[in-house]
Scaffold this active site. Structure first.
Site, PDB file in Angstrom:
ATOM      1  CE1 TYR A 125     -26.943  13.741  14.334  1.00  0.00           C
ATOM      2  CE2 TYR A 125     -26.528  15.130  12.574  1.00  0.00           C
ATOM      3  CZ  TYR A 125     -26.156  14.167  13.439  1.00  0.00           C
ATOM      4  OH  TYR A 125     -24.815  13.642  13.556  1.00  0.00           O
ATOM      5  CB  SER A 137     -22.799  16.604  12.058  1.00  0.00           C
ATOM      6  OG  SER A 137     -23.608  16.461  10.857  1.00  0.00           O
ATOM      7  CD  GLU A 148     -28.533  17.077   8.489  1.00  0.00           C
ATOM      8  OE1 GLU A 148     -27.868  16.618   7.510  1.00  0.00           O
ATOM      9  OE2 GLU A 148     -29.491  17.614   8.178  1.00  0.00           O
TER      10      GLU A 148
HETATM   11  P1  NAP Z   1     -23.659   5.352  15.065  1.00  0.00           P
HETATM   12  O1  NAP Z   1     -22.972   4.335  14.294  1.00  0.00           O
HETATM   13  O2  NAP Z   1     -24.991   5.855  15.199  1.00  0.00           O
HETATM   14  O3  NAP Z   1     -23.075   5.624  16.477  1.00  0.00           O
HETATM   15  C1  NAP Z   1     -23.389   6.406  17.521  1.00  0.00           C
HETATM   16  C2  NAP Z   1     -23.312   5.584  18.756  1.00  0.00           C
HETATM   17  O4  NAP Z   1     -23.830   6.352  19.854  1.00  0.00           O
HETATM   18  C3  NAP Z   1     -24.221   4.281  19.006  1.00  0.00           C
HETATM   19  O5  NAP Z   1     -23.455   3.402  19.265  1.00  0.00           O
HETATM   20  C4  NAP Z   1     -25.320   4.651  20.136  1.00  0.00           C
HETATM   21  O6  NAP Z   1     -25.526   3.524  20.691  1.00  0.00           O
HETATM   22  C5  NAP Z   1     -24.419   5.533  21.005  1.00  0.00           C
HETATM   23  N1  NAP Z   1     -25.518   6.391  21.670  1.00  0.00           N
HETATM   24  C6  NAP Z   1     -26.654   6.925  21.400  1.00  0.00           C
HETATM   25  N2  NAP Z   1     -26.999   7.219  22.455  1.00  0.00           N
HETATM   26  C7  NAP Z   1     -26.469   7.196  23.444  1.00  0.00           C
HETATM   27  C8  NAP Z   1     -26.596   7.666  24.875  1.00  0.00           C
HETATM   28  N3  NAP Z   1     -27.551   8.099  25.408  1.00  0.00           N
HETATM   29  N4  NAP Z   1     -25.506   7.216  25.698  1.00  0.00           N
HETATM   30  C9  NAP Z   1     -24.358   6.476  25.185  1.00  0.00           C
HETATM   31  N5  NAP Z   1     -24.467   6.177  23.950  1.00  0.00           N
HETATM   32  C10 NAP Z   1     -25.169   6.664  22.975  1.00  0.00           C
HETATM   33  O7  NAP Z   1     -22.942   6.914  14.551  1.00  0.00           O
HETATM   34  P2  NAP Z   1     -21.622   7.026  13.555  1.00  0.00           P
HETATM   35  O8  NAP Z   1     -22.039   6.979  12.160  1.00  0.00           O
HETATM   36  O9  NAP Z   1     -20.761   6.168  14.277  1.00  0.00           O
HETATM   37  O10 NAP Z   1     -21.386   8.790  14.118  1.00  0.00           O
HETATM   38  C11 NAP Z   1     -20.381   8.955  15.124  1.00  0.00           C
HETATM   39  C12 NAP Z   1     -20.690  10.328  15.605  1.00  0.00           C
HETATM   40  O11 NAP Z   1     -20.401  11.210  14.410  1.00  0.00           O
HETATM   41  C13 NAP Z   1     -22.244  10.680  16.154  1.00  0.00           C
HETATM   42  O12 NAP Z   1     -22.085  11.783  17.021  1.00  0.00           O
HETATM   43  C14 NAP Z   1     -22.898  11.412  14.628  1.00  0.00           C
HETATM   44  O13 NAP Z   1     -23.857  12.096  15.063  1.00  0.00           O
HETATM   45  C15 NAP Z   1     -21.501  12.131  14.422  1.00  0.00           C
HETATM   46  N6  NAP Z   1     -21.558  12.339  12.609  1.00  0.00           N
HETATM   47  C16 NAP Z   1     -21.543  11.193  11.948  1.00  0.00           C
HETATM   48  C17 NAP Z   1     -21.587  11.294  10.712  1.00  0.00           C
HETATM   49  C18 NAP Z   1     -21.690  10.218   9.652  1.00  0.00           C
HETATM   50  O14 NAP Z   1     -21.589  10.380   8.620  1.00  0.00           O
HETATM   51  N7  NAP Z   1     -21.151   8.793  10.012  1.00  0.00           N
HETATM   52  C19 NAP Z   1     -20.956  12.429  10.159  1.00  0.00           C
HETATM   53  C20 NAP Z   1     -20.814  13.635  11.020  1.00  0.00           C
HETATM   54  C21 NAP Z   1     -21.281  13.496  12.390  1.00  0.00           C
HETATM   55  P3  NAP Z   1     -26.516   2.451  20.639  1.00  0.00           P
HETATM   56  O15 NAP Z   1     -26.083   1.529  19.491  1.00  0.00           O
HETATM   57  O16 NAP Z   1     -27.075   1.769  21.883  1.00  0.00           O
HETATM   58  O17 NAP Z   1     -28.042   3.301  19.710  1.00  0.00           O
HETATM   59  O1  F7E Z   2     -29.431  10.475   4.310  1.00  0.00           O
HETATM   60  C1  F7E Z   2     -31.721  10.996   1.352  1.00  0.00           C
HETATM   61  C2  F7E Z   2     -31.809  11.937   2.508  1.00  0.00           C
HETATM   62  O2  F7E Z   2     -29.841   9.335   6.154  1.00  0.00           O
HETATM   63  C3  F7E Z   2     -28.753  11.183   3.080  1.00  0.00           C
HETATM   64  C4  F7E Z   2     -25.762  10.917   9.413  1.00  0.00           C
HETATM   65  O3  F7E Z   2     -24.708  10.294   9.695  1.00  0.00           O
HETATM   66  O4  F7E Z   2     -24.855  12.247   7.601  1.00  0.00           O
HETATM   67  C5  F7E Z   2     -25.954  11.466   8.101  1.00  0.00           C
HETATM   68  O5  F7E Z   2     -27.155  12.075   7.729  1.00  0.00           O
HETATM   69  C6  F7E Z   2     -29.816  11.624   2.111  1.00  0.00           C
HETATM   70  C7  F7E Z   2     -30.712  12.514   2.779  1.00  0.00           C
HETATM   71  O6  F7E Z   2     -27.804  10.596   5.918  1.00  0.00           O
HETATM   72  C8  F7E Z   2     -33.624   7.871   1.633  1.00  0.00           C
HETATM   73  O7  F7E Z   2     -33.133  12.522   2.742  1.00  0.00           O
HETATM   74  C9  F7E Z   2     -33.316   9.426   0.290  1.00  0.00           C
HETATM   75  O8  F7E Z   2     -30.791  13.768   2.097  1.00  0.00           O
HETATM   76  O9  F7E Z   2     -27.952   8.661   4.587  1.00  0.00           O
HETATM   77  P1  F7E Z   2     -28.696   9.719   5.460  1.00  0.00           P
HETATM   78  P2  F7E Z   2     -27.690  12.151   6.450  1.00  0.00           P
HETATM   79  O10 F7E Z   2     -29.106  12.505   6.654  1.00  0.00           O
HETATM   80  O11 F7E Z   2     -27.090  13.069   5.279  1.00  0.00           O
HETATM   81  C10 F7E Z   2     -24.808  13.721   8.486  1.00  0.00           C
HETATM   82  C11 F7E Z   2     -23.367  14.336   8.248  1.00  0.00           C
HETATM   83  C12 F7E Z   2     -24.584  13.343  10.081  1.00  0.00           C
HETATM   84  O12 F7E Z   2     -24.010  13.799  10.681  1.00  0.00           O
HETATM   85  C13 F7E Z   2     -25.605  12.221  10.361  1.00  0.00           C
HETATM   86  O13 F7E Z   2     -25.395  11.758  11.571  1.00  0.00           O
HETATM   87  O14 F7E Z   2     -30.349  10.506   1.739  1.00  0.00           O
HETATM   88  N1  F7E Z   2     -32.541   9.669   1.456  1.00  0.00           N
HETATM   89  N2  F7E Z   2     -33.852   8.264   0.549  1.00  0.00           N
HETATM   90  C14 F7E Z   2     -32.698   8.758   2.329  1.00  0.00           C
HETATM   91  N3  F7E Z   2     -32.161   8.781   3.549  1.00  0.00           N
HETATM   92  C15 F7E Z   2     -32.508   7.610   4.014  1.00  0.00           C
HETATM   93  N4  F7E Z   2     -31.838   7.502   5.506  1.00  0.00           N
HETATM   94  N5  F7E Z   2     -33.440   6.739   3.793  1.00  0.00           N
HETATM   95  C16 F7E Z   2     -33.855   6.673   2.595  1.00  0.00           C
HETATM   96  O15 F7E Z   2     -34.808   5.932   2.148  1.00  0.00           O
END
Ligand code: NAP
Ligand code: F7E
Length: 351
Positions: free
Chosen positions: A157, A134, A136
């Site tokens: 995270y 990520s 992050e």
């Molecule tokens: P998501 O919608 O939260 O999906 C993550 C899945 O992992 C959920 O279905 C969750 O199941 C499952 N999970 C959590 N803990 C588990 C465990 N102990 N054993 C088995 N399954 C488990 O996230 P996403 O947006 O699809 O992201 C997919 C991956 O890419 C994640 O690893 C995330 O950290 C990474 N990532 C996401 C982004 C983004 O912007 N979306 C960016 C960079 C990296 P439950 O539904 O049961 O909770």
């Molecule tokens: O926040 C700000 C918050 O929770 C984006 C995950 O997919 O991307 C994601 O992480 C920004 C942050 O995503 C609210 O503080 C303001 O600066 O949508 P987010 P994230 O934290 O960037 C990375 C790449 C991953 O890997 C992660 O899995 O928005 N923000 N107000 C807020 N964020 C949330 N959630 N809620 C608010 O009310």
């Protein structure tokens, strides 16, 4: 030989799009999900409806397993014998990781170790492994961020994902495994979880139009993110595992926007001024923030031939339209309805 993909996190946003993508390419797909007290398979119910899992030839099945349970991972590896493993499962919410640090580290850092170690023991080095790393991990490192940018994680995270990144590389070097990292920047979709900021905004606007609530409460509006579309990013994920050698790739759009710009754009689609409906609260601010993300994905463009198709404005509209449609409104109907709304956030509270 037919490719066999194991997807952890198949009921999540990316897992559901990746399963569709691989099935369309003729893969046999096995997803894993952990037990939940209430069904949460909405994102893949259409796949269950398409395929009959009583048929021995069914290409799509889902099994219970958990990243915190090595024996469950070994069972599914032994039973399914995958050729590719996509590790998408994670506790994926950055803000919540400050409250659940220990379990986030267990799932997001030790989880990938359990899986890599199990693959090495059960399947051997020919299986290709993808780790969902990520942006992050870059944390406080200033933009633009590429594969060469140092990691300075700002959250449990981010730290857990950095550990998993290095463990993936370690398995590549130490055991010759095809273990690759995709360093994906934020990617969204109509299937995004409701408590990520983009979906929270589009979902709550649809609720405002429906008259259920009168405002959105947000935290830090100044944070900048490089937002792409999950449907585009799962193609990059697949390409990373088809590359000639295991490597690490940044996947991003190369465009960044503040949270303020996203919320302003979403309201403007309906002809509304966001400042009339958004209030800022400390409740949604984090103990430490990642101020600005902007990815340089030139390596993925050059070596994988990947580039995103959906831009910022299209993504925002796609998500808003989907949330409005779920409440029975077209965009045009919502625009008419929006004209009758009165501002709900008094000017004085806007600072
Ligand atoms: P998501 O919608 O939260 O999906 C993550 C899945 O992992 C959920 O279905 C969750 O199941 C499952 N999970 C959590 N803990 C588990 C465990 N102990 N054993 C088995 N399954 C488990 O996230 P996403 O947006 O699809 O992201 C997919 C991956 O890419 C994640 O690893 C995330 O950290 C990474 N990532 C996401 C982004 C983004 O912007 N979306 C960016 C960079 C990296 P439950 O539904 O049961 O909770
Ligand atoms: O926040 C700000 C918050 O929770 C984006 C995950 O997919 O991307 C994601 O992480 C920004 C942050 O995503 C609210 O503080 C303001 O600066 O949508 P987010 P994230 O934290 O960037 C990375 C790449 C991953 O890997 C992660 O899995 O928005 N923000 N107000 C807020 N964020 C949330 N959630 N809620 C608010 O009310």
């Amino acid at each position: 030989m037919t490719a066999r993909a194991l997807i952890t996190g198949v009921v999540g946003q990316d897992g559901s799009y990746l399963a569709e993508h691989l099935l369309s390419k003729g893969y046999i797909v096995r997803g894993i999900t952990r037990r939940a007290s209430y069904p949460h398979t909405q994102r893949i119910d259409h796949l269950f409806a398409m395929y009959d899992d009583r048929d021995p030839e069914c290409p799509f099945r889902v099994t219970y397993a958990d990243l915190t349970d090595s024996s469950s991972l070994q069972n599914v590896l032994l039973d399914f014998q995958p050729t590719e493993v996509y590790n998408l499962a994670a506790q994926s919410h950055v803000g919540i990781s400050f409250d659940t640090g220990e379990s986030t580290l267990d799932i997001n850092a030790i989880g990938p170790f359990r899986l890599l170690d199990s693959i090495r023991r059960v399947c051997g080095p020919d299986v290709r492994f993808y780790q969902a790393s990520s942006s992050e991990m870059f944390g406080a490192s200033p933009p633009p961020q590429s594969e060469l940018t140092p990691f300075l994680p700002q959250s449990p995270y981010g730290a857990a994902k950095a550990a998993a990144y290095y463990l993936t590389r370690m398995h590549r070097v130490a055991y010759g495994m095809f273990a690759a990292n995709g360093i994906l920047f934020n990617h969204e979709s109509p299937r995004r979880g409701l408590n990520f900021v983009t979906r929270k905004i589009t979902y709550t606007i649809a609720r405002i139009i429906a008259g259920d609530v009168d405002r959105i409460e947000l935290g830090n509006l100044d944070a900048k993110r490089d937002w792409g579309f999950s449907g585009d990013y799962v193609d990059a994920i697949w390409r990373i595992l088809q590359h000639t050698e295991a490597d690490d790739f940044v996947v991003a759009t190369g465009e960044t926007h503040t949270v303020r710009e996203f919320v302003a754009h979403a309201f403007s689609i309906l002809g509304l001024d966001w400042e009339d409906f958004v209030s800022v609260t400390d409740r949604f601010k984090r103990p430490a923030e990642v101020p600005a993300l902007l990815g340089d994905a030139s390596k993925a463009r050059r070596l994988l031939g990947w580039q995103p198709k959906v831009g910022f404005a299209e993504l925002c509209q796609m998500m808003l339209e989907s949330d409005l449609a779920a409440r029975g409104h077209t965009l045009d109907e919502a625009r008419v309805q929006a004209k009758s709304l009165r501002p709900s956030v008094p000017r004085v509270r806007r600072k």
